[in-house]
Motif scaffolding. Sequence first.
Motif, PDB file in Angstrom:
ATOM      1  N   ARG A  18       0.837  -1.201   0.000  1.00 37.78           N
ATOM      2  CA  ARG A  18       0.000   0.000   0.000  1.00 37.78           C
ATOM      3  C   ARG A  18       0.871   1.250   0.000  1.00 37.78           C
ATOM      4  O   ARG A  18       1.951   1.261   0.583  1.00 37.78           O
ATOM      5  CB  ARG A  18      -0.909   0.004   1.222  1.00 37.78           C
ATOM      6  CG  ARG A  18      -1.922  -1.139   1.232  1.00 37.78           C
ATOM      7  CD  ARG A  18      -2.738  -1.119   2.511  1.00 37.78           C
ATOM      8  NE  ARG A  18      -1.881  -1.305   3.675  1.00 37.78           N
ATOM      9  CZ  ARG A  18      -2.302  -1.198   4.937  1.00 37.78           C
ATOM     10  NH1 ARG A  18      -3.563  -0.893   5.182  1.00 37.78           N
ATOM     11  NH2 ARG A  18      -1.472  -1.386   5.945  1.00 37.78           N
ATOM     12  N   LYS A  19       0.386   2.285  -0.654  1.00 40.57           N
ATOM     13  CA  LYS A  19       1.101   3.548  -0.750  1.00 40.57           C
ATOM     14  C   LYS A  19       0.118   4.690  -0.536  1.00 40.57           C
ATOM     15  O   LYS A  19      -1.009   4.659  -1.011  1.00 40.57           O
ATOM     16  CB  LYS A  19       1.764   3.658  -2.132  1.00 40.57           C
ATOM     17  CG  LYS A  19       2.521   4.959  -2.358  1.00 40.57           C
ATOM     18  CD  LYS A  19       3.012   5.068  -3.784  1.00 40.57           C
ATOM     19  CE  LYS A  19       4.011   3.968  -4.113  1.00 40.57           C
ATOM     20  NZ  LYS A  19       4.577   4.176  -5.468  1.00 40.57           N
ATOM     21  N   GLU A  20       0.566   5.692   0.196  1.00 39.46           N
ATOM     22  CA  GLU A  20      -0.274   6.862   0.433  1.00 39.46           C
ATOM     23  C   GLU A  20       0.032   7.929  -0.603  1.00 39.46           C
ATOM     24  O   GLU A  20       1.188   8.153  -0.972  1.00 39.46           O
ATOM     25  CB  GLU A  20      -0.027   7.414   1.838  1.00 39.46           C
ATOM     26  CG  GLU A  20      -0.430   6.459   2.946  1.00 39.46           C
ATOM     27  CD  GLU A  20      -0.098   6.986   4.311  1.00 39.46           C
ATOM     28  OE1 GLU A  20      -0.722   6.533   5.276  1.00 39.46           O
ATOM     29  OE2 GLU A  20       0.787   7.868   4.405  1.00 39.46           O
ATOM     30  N   ARG A  21      -1.002   8.593  -1.075  1.00 41.63           N
ATOM     31  CA  ARG A  21      -0.866   9.695  -2.020  1.00 41.63           C
ATOM     32  C   ARG A  21      -1.468  10.952  -1.406  1.00 41.63           C
ATOM     33  O   ARG A  21      -2.323  10.882  -0.524  1.00 41.63           O
ATOM     34  CB  ARG A  21      -1.547   9.380  -3.356  1.00 41.63           C
ATOM     35  CG  ARG A  21      -0.994   8.143  -4.060  1.00 41.63           C
ATOM     36  CD  ARG A  21      -1.746   7.898  -5.357  1.00 41.63           C
ATOM     37  NE  ARG A  21      -1.306   6.681  -6.029  1.00 41.63           N
ATOM     38  CZ  ARG A  21      -0.296   6.617  -6.874  1.00 41.63           C
ATOM     39  NH1 ARG A  21       0.372   7.714  -7.145  1.00 41.63           N
ATOM     40  NH2 ARG A  21       0.048   5.488  -7.446  1.00 41.63           N
ATOM     41  N   VAL A  22      -1.027  12.094  -1.887  1.00 41.82           N
ATOM     42  CA  VAL A  22      -1.547  13.354  -1.371  1.00 41.82           C
ATOM     43  C   VAL A  22      -2.423  14.013  -2.423  1.00 41.82           C
ATOM     44  O   VAL A  22      -2.144  13.949  -3.623  1.00 41.82           O
ATOM     45  CB  VAL A  22      -0.383  14.290  -0.962  1.00 41.82           C
ATOM     46  CG1 VAL A  22       0.446  14.685  -2.162  1.00 41.82           C
ATOM     47  CG2 VAL A  22      -0.926  15.526  -0.264  1.00 41.82           C
ATOM     48  N   ASP A  44      -6.527  18.783  -8.176  1.00 45.16           N
ATOM     49  CA  ASP A  44      -5.886  17.544  -7.701  1.00 45.16           C
ATOM     50  C   ASP A  44      -4.436  17.517  -8.146  1.00 45.16           C
ATOM     51  O   ASP A  44      -4.138  17.765  -9.310  1.00 45.16           O
ATOM     52  CB  ASP A  44      -6.587  16.287  -8.249  1.00 45.16           C
ATOM     53  CG  ASP A  44      -7.969  16.164  -7.663  1.00 45.16           C
ATOM     54  OD1 ASP A  44      -8.205  16.837  -6.642  1.00 45.16           O
ATOM     55  OD2 ASP A  44      -8.779  15.408  -8.224  1.00 45.16           O
ATOM     56  N   GLU A  45      -3.633  17.232  -7.212  1.00 38.79           N
ATOM     57  CA  GLU A  45      -2.209  17.039  -7.528  1.00 38.79           C
ATOM     58  C   GLU A  45      -1.743  15.789  -6.826  1.00 38.79           C
ATOM     59  O   GLU A  45      -1.766  15.702  -5.609  1.00 38.79           O
ATOM     60  CB  GLU A  45      -1.393  18.228  -7.043  1.00 38.79           C
ATOM     61  CG  GLU A  45       0.102  18.086  -7.355  1.00 38.79           C
ATOM     62  CD  GLU A  45       0.899  19.258  -6.822  1.00 38.79           C
ATOM     63  OE1 GLU A  45       2.124  19.147  -6.793  1.00 38.79           O
ATOM     64  OE2 GLU A  45       0.269  20.250  -6.437  1.00 38.79           O
ATOM     65  N   ARG A  46      -1.374  14.807  -7.581  1.00 30.88           N
ATOM     66  CA  ARG A  46      -0.952  13.517  -7.028  1.00 30.88           C
ATOM     67  C   ARG A  46       0.530  13.284  -7.281  1.00 30.88           C
ATOM     68  O   ARG A  46       0.987  13.437  -8.392  1.00 30.88           O
ATOM     69  CB  ARG A  46      -1.758  12.357  -7.651  1.00 30.88           C
ATOM     70  CG  ARG A  46      -3.252  12.493  -7.420  1.00 30.88           C
ATOM     71  CD  ARG A  46      -3.994  11.327  -8.047  1.00 30.88           C
ATOM     72  NE  ARG A  46      -5.429  11.438  -7.820  1.00 30.88           N
ATOM     73  CZ  ARG A  46      -6.052  11.000  -6.760  1.00 30.88           C
ATOM     74  NH1 ARG A  46      -5.352  10.401  -5.807  1.00 30.88           N
ATOM     75  NH2 ARG A  46      -7.363  11.133  -6.616  1.00 30.88           N
ATOM     76  N   ARG A  47       1.177  12.987  -6.223  1.00 31.39           N
ATOM     77  CA  ARG A  47       2.609  12.694  -6.341  1.00 31.39           C
ATOM     78  C   ARG A  47       2.961  11.489  -5.472  1.00 31.39           C
ATOM     79  O   ARG A  47       2.457  11.351  -4.375  1.00 31.39           O
ATOM     80  CB  ARG A  47       3.468  13.874  -5.873  1.00 31.39           C
ATOM     81  CG  ARG A  47       3.304  15.140  -6.720  1.00 31.39           C
ATOM     82  CD  ARG A  47       4.225  16.226  -6.236  1.00 31.39           C
ATOM     83  NE  ARG A  47       3.934  16.551  -4.837  1.00 31.39           N
ATOM     84  CZ  ARG A  47       4.660  17.358  -4.103  1.00 31.39           C
ATOM     85  NH1 ARG A  47       5.775  17.870  -4.614  1.00 31.39           N
ATOM     86  NH2 ARG A  47       4.348  17.625  -2.854  1.00 31.39           N
ATOM     87  N   ASP A  48       3.840  10.646  -6.020  1.00 33.63           N
ATOM     88  CA  ASP A  48       4.382   9.550  -5.216  1.00 33.63           C
ATOM     89  C   ASP A  48       5.551  10.063  -4.395  1.00 33.63           C
ATOM     90  O   ASP A  48       6.401  10.787  -4.917  1.00 33.63           O
ATOM     91  CB  ASP A  48       4.886   8.394  -6.116  1.00 33.63           C
ATOM     92  CG  ASP A  48       3.719   7.732  -6.814  1.00 33.63           C
ATOM     93  OD1 ASP A  48       2.599   7.966  -6.358  1.00 33.63           O
ATOM     94  OD2 ASP A  48       3.976   7.003  -7.777  1.00 33.63           O
ATOM     95  N   ARG A  49       5.529   9.694  -3.166  1.00 29.82           N
ATOM     96  CA  ARG A  49       6.680  10.057  -2.352  1.00 29.82           C
ATOM     97  C   ARG A  49       7.870   9.187  -2.681  1.00 29.82           C
ATOM     98  O   ARG A  49       7.769   7.981  -2.725  1.00 29.82           O
ATOM     99  CB  ARG A  49       6.345   9.855  -0.869  1.00 29.82           C
ATOM    100  CG  ARG A  49       7.483  10.333   0.039  1.00 29.82           C
ATOM    101  CD  ARG A  49       7.162   9.973   1.439  1.00 29.82           C
ATOM    102  NE  ARG A  49       8.226  10.442   2.302  1.00 29.82           N
ATOM    103  CZ  ARG A  49       8.423  10.018   3.508  1.00 29.82           C
ATOM    104  NH1 ARG A  49       7.669   9.076   4.007  1.00 29.82           N
ATOM    105  NH2 ARG A  49       9.384  10.492   4.258  1.00 29.82           N
ATOM    106  N   ARG A  50       8.987   9.789  -2.927  1.00 33.27           N
ATOM    107  CA  ARG A  50      10.176   9.033  -3.279  1.00 33.27           C
ATOM    108  C   ARG A  50      11.052   8.899  -2.055  1.00 33.27           C
ATOM    109  O   ARG A  50      11.110   9.736  -1.221  1.00 33.27           O
ATOM    110  CB  ARG A  50      10.969   9.740  -4.388  1.00 33.27           C
ATOM    111  CG  ARG A  50      10.160   9.779  -5.695  1.00 33.27           C
ATOM    112  CD  ARG A  50      10.968  10.387  -6.821  1.00 33.27           C
ATOM    113  NE  ARG A  50      10.253  10.375  -8.070  1.00 33.27           N
ATOM    114  CZ  ARG A  50      10.705  10.882  -9.189  1.00 33.27           C
ATOM    115  NH1 ARG A  50      11.915  11.432  -9.223  1.00 33.27           N
ATOM    116  NH2 ARG A  50       9.988  10.865 -10.293  1.00 33.27           N
TER     117      ARG A  50
END
Length: 269
Positions: free
Chosen positions: A249-253, A263-269
């Motif tokens: 699972r991964k959280e998105r903002v 909406d702005e979606r970014r994966d945390r690196r």
Amino acid sequence: MIDQTHVEALYDCDVIDNKGEKIGSVKRVWLEDGTGRPMWAEVHTGLFGMKESFVPIQQGNVAGGAITVPVTKQQVKDAPSLHTADDHMTDDEQDALYRHYGMIPQAKTGEHDRLDDAGRRAADGRHATGQRGADDRAQRTDAAEVTLSEEKLDVGTRKVESGRVRLVKHTVTEQRNITVPVTHEEVRVVREPVADGARHTGKAFADEQAEMTLHREEPVVQKRTEATERVRLEKDAVTEQRDVKGEVRKERVEVERDGDRHDERRDRR
């Protein structure tokens, strides 16, 4: 430890490694956003001072017009080259330096410790100052943030029983044909004349007989038991590649604005 009070004294200061060897001289000092604490020194190195390298000064000591840092001259020589733009160091550039020197910052405190785990990241960016840039740095006053998390797959192995192998010994009877040479005796008649005047041993004109025993060999079979070979079981470890799949699972903002949703979606690196 070096703080803001040492900034002015750092320029053109000689940089000495942990073995007492001179690395070069300070060209610029890079400060931490928010705290203004000196973080990196951009140092002239090389035979003619033409190369610029980044040296960590967070744990350095200033004395006698020189700064002693807890790294070696070879580490500085092998440090990654950075092409900073607008006097700003990106997160990736920071990470490259931290990984090279094995240094990990404690988030938001401005303090930096030497740790073994090179996987953590610095939270804040660093900017370069000019000759007197320490008092001109902007302070971040308003901020809102959330922390994003994601799951990682940790794959290992465990030993389980896959089967058993036995050695079973049983008796098998088979026929063997072996050729053996045997000898037997046969009789032959030999006649020879009697010499004149020889003594006569028998009775003349009387019945007589002479007898001899004949012999022959017969095959004789005997058995004996002897060891022919040893058989044992041994184990060899064979390594093969296996593909392992798993869900993480991964959280998105998501950024929401009142009245107009964006909406702005970014994966945390």
